[in-house]
Design an enzyme around this catalytic site. Structure first.
Site, PDB file in Angstrom:
ATOM      1  N   TYR A 142      86.841  75.385  60.565  1.00 42.88           N
ATOM      2  CA  TYR A 142      87.624  74.289  59.981  1.00 42.88           C
ATOM      3  C   TYR A 142      88.283  73.421  61.062  1.00 42.88           C
ATOM      4  CZ  TYR A 142      87.155  76.689  55.466  1.00 42.88           C
ATOM      5  OH  TYR A 142      86.669  77.280  54.329  1.00 42.88           O
ATOM      6  N   LYS A 192      79.603  87.827  60.778  1.00 41.99           N
ATOM      7  CA  LYS A 192      78.148  87.798  60.653  1.00 41.99           C
ATOM      8  C   LYS A 192      77.557  87.935  62.057  1.00 41.99           C
ATOM      9  CE  LYS A 192      75.831  86.253  57.509  1.00 41.99           C
ATOM     10  NZ  LYS A 192      74.850  86.927  56.625  1.00 41.99           N
ATOM     11  N   ASP A 248      88.611  82.614  53.705  1.00 38.12           N
ATOM     12  CA  ASP A 248      88.892  81.678  52.619  1.00 38.12           C
ATOM     13  C   ASP A 248      88.167  82.161  51.354  1.00 38.12           C
ATOM     14  OD1 ASP A 248      89.708  79.438  51.279  1.00 38.12           O
ATOM     15  OD2 ASP A 248      88.550  78.013  52.456  1.00 38.12           O
ATOM     16  N   ASP A 252      89.943  84.707  48.123  1.00 36.32           N
ATOM     17  CA  ASP A 252      89.939  84.203  46.741  1.00 36.32           C
ATOM     18  C   ASP A 252      89.195  85.170  45.828  1.00 36.32           C
ATOM     19  OD1 ASP A 252      91.421  82.004  47.248  1.00 36.32           O
ATOM     20  OD2 ASP A 252      89.923  80.541  46.632  1.00 36.32           O
TER      21      ASP A 252
END
Ligand code: NAD
Length: 366
Positions: A142, A192, A248, A252
């Protein structure tokens, strides 16, 4: 000795309504031999824009840097939708997070037994669930450069860059290990590493930091497999640490295992201050809920549980935090529900203040 200091920023919409219930909890502790806080209150978001023409006044920012913890309600609302991007209420919150350098975002997923039926998963999968996701909040894809939409040949290309320095990984990993030490002493790191170099480095650094925490059982999982495991059998986890993007998504996902947005607290922590406490901002996950603002319908539990996180992580009052959580458990077990928690037909919801009062009454009973 001076009292610990708490800056309260109720914000917009339902923010002030839910924060009023937190104030009852704070006052109850103060009057009953619990911690006494030096509480100050200020504006953030749309209300700060209305008063000062900016979503966060410099004086408020300075105060946030000085106090032991900040507790925020919510910001935003349709009234401010047409404002310039730099003046939008959310910019006030983002400025707080950025200037306080809050790099570790803690999102618990805890299932209160009385609400286990409320989850979209089977009751036995979520009942008793208590996990914590630590998301890196200030770096990663981000924020990485280069970024943008560029021309390449005869088409456009969208570019974002996943980038992590060793020190950025090291500090969030330490936050996660510290948390694991206070909880079940198990930490699962997700990335990952099979397809991303940043993931390879993430795994290496987390493993290295783990040598300083020999009591914590460290495991690694690819983030996609982690998402599957979180829905298959979430109770296998204690603390999860992951990067900004995966965090993120996974936070959630994990949060929704347990039901309503009105139940979800969060904490964002930064580096330790001179007094050893981390820089800290506590806030419910939900927004300002303009659709129900001013109607006494908001569920104050997310904000009250955010205060419980402050007790535990900023003020070393784990017993008091547990007491608040037990009080919430009690009122839910007694059948009290704000409108967002009502699945069944024919049951009358309690108001925001009735829920707050019931939690305070349950606190008093222990
Ligand atoms: P929201 O979280 O405000 O509301 C989503 C839905 O959940 C609404 O139907 C609302 O009524 C319900 N809800 C949320 N909190 C609740 C509570 N405590 N009790 C009962 N019901 C609750 O999200 P949104 O509608 O997408 O955004 C509304 C405004 O809030 C926007 O301006 C948005 O930018 C802002 N926002 C702020 C934050 C923040 O302050 N951290 C987070 C998200 C959204």
């Amino acid at each position: 000795m001076t009292n610990p200091s708490l800056l309260i920023l109720p914000g917009d919409g339902i923010g002030p309504e839910v924060m009023a219930e937190v104030r009852k909890v704070i006052d109850w502790f103060g009057a009953n031999g619990g911690p006494v806080f030096d509480v100050s209150e200020d504006l953030v978001g749309g209300c700060a824009y209305d008063a000062h023409g900016t979503p966060l006044h410099d004086d408020t920012m300075a105060r946030a840097q000085e106090v032991d913890a900040v507790l925020l309600g919510a910001v935003g609302g349709p009234k401010y939708d047409s404002l310039d991007f730099s003046l939008k209420p959310e910019r006030g919150l983002l400025r707080l997070r950025k200037e306080m350098d809050l790099y570790a975002n803690l999102r618990p997923a805890q299932c209160f037994d009385a609400l286990a039926d409320f989850s979209s998963l089977k009751t036995e999968v979520v009942s008793g669930l208590d996990i914590m996701i630590v998301r890196e909040l200030t770096s990663g894809v981000y924020f990485g450069e280069p970024r943008g939409i560029i021309e390449e040949g005869n088409e456009r290309v969208g570019v974002n860059t996943q980038r992590y320095t060793e020190s950025e990984i090291d500090r969030v990993a330490r936050s996660a290990f510290e948390l694991a030490m206070r909880r079940g002493k198990r930490l699962c790191s997700m990335e990952k590493a099979n397809v991303m170099e940043s993931g390879v480095l993430w795994r290496e650094v987390v493993t290295q930091v783990g040598k300083d925490y020999p009591e914590v059982e460290l495991s690694h999982m690819y983030a996609d497999a982690g998402a599957m495991q979180l829905t298959r059998w979430p109770k296998q986890f204690d603390v999860i640490v992951t990067d900004n993007l995966f965090g993120d998504l996974l936070s959630d996902l994990a949060a929704m295992l347990t039901g309503s947005l009105g139940m979800l607290p969060s904490a964002s922590l930064g580096a330790p201050m001179a007094n050893g406490r981390p820089k800290a901002l506590y806030e419910p996950v939900h927004g300002s809920a303009p659709d129900i603002a001013g109607q006494g319908k908001a569920n104050p539990i997310a904000c009250i549980l955010s205060f419980a996180m402050a007790l535990r992580y900023s003020f070393d009052r784990g017993e008091d935090a547990a007491r608040v959580e037990r009080a919430v458990e009690t009122v839910l077990a007694d059948g009290l529900r704000t409108a967002d928690l009502l699945g069944e037909e024919g049951k009358a919801p309690v108001s925001t203040s009735e829920m707050g009062d019931a939690i305070v009454a349950a606190l008093a009973k222990g």
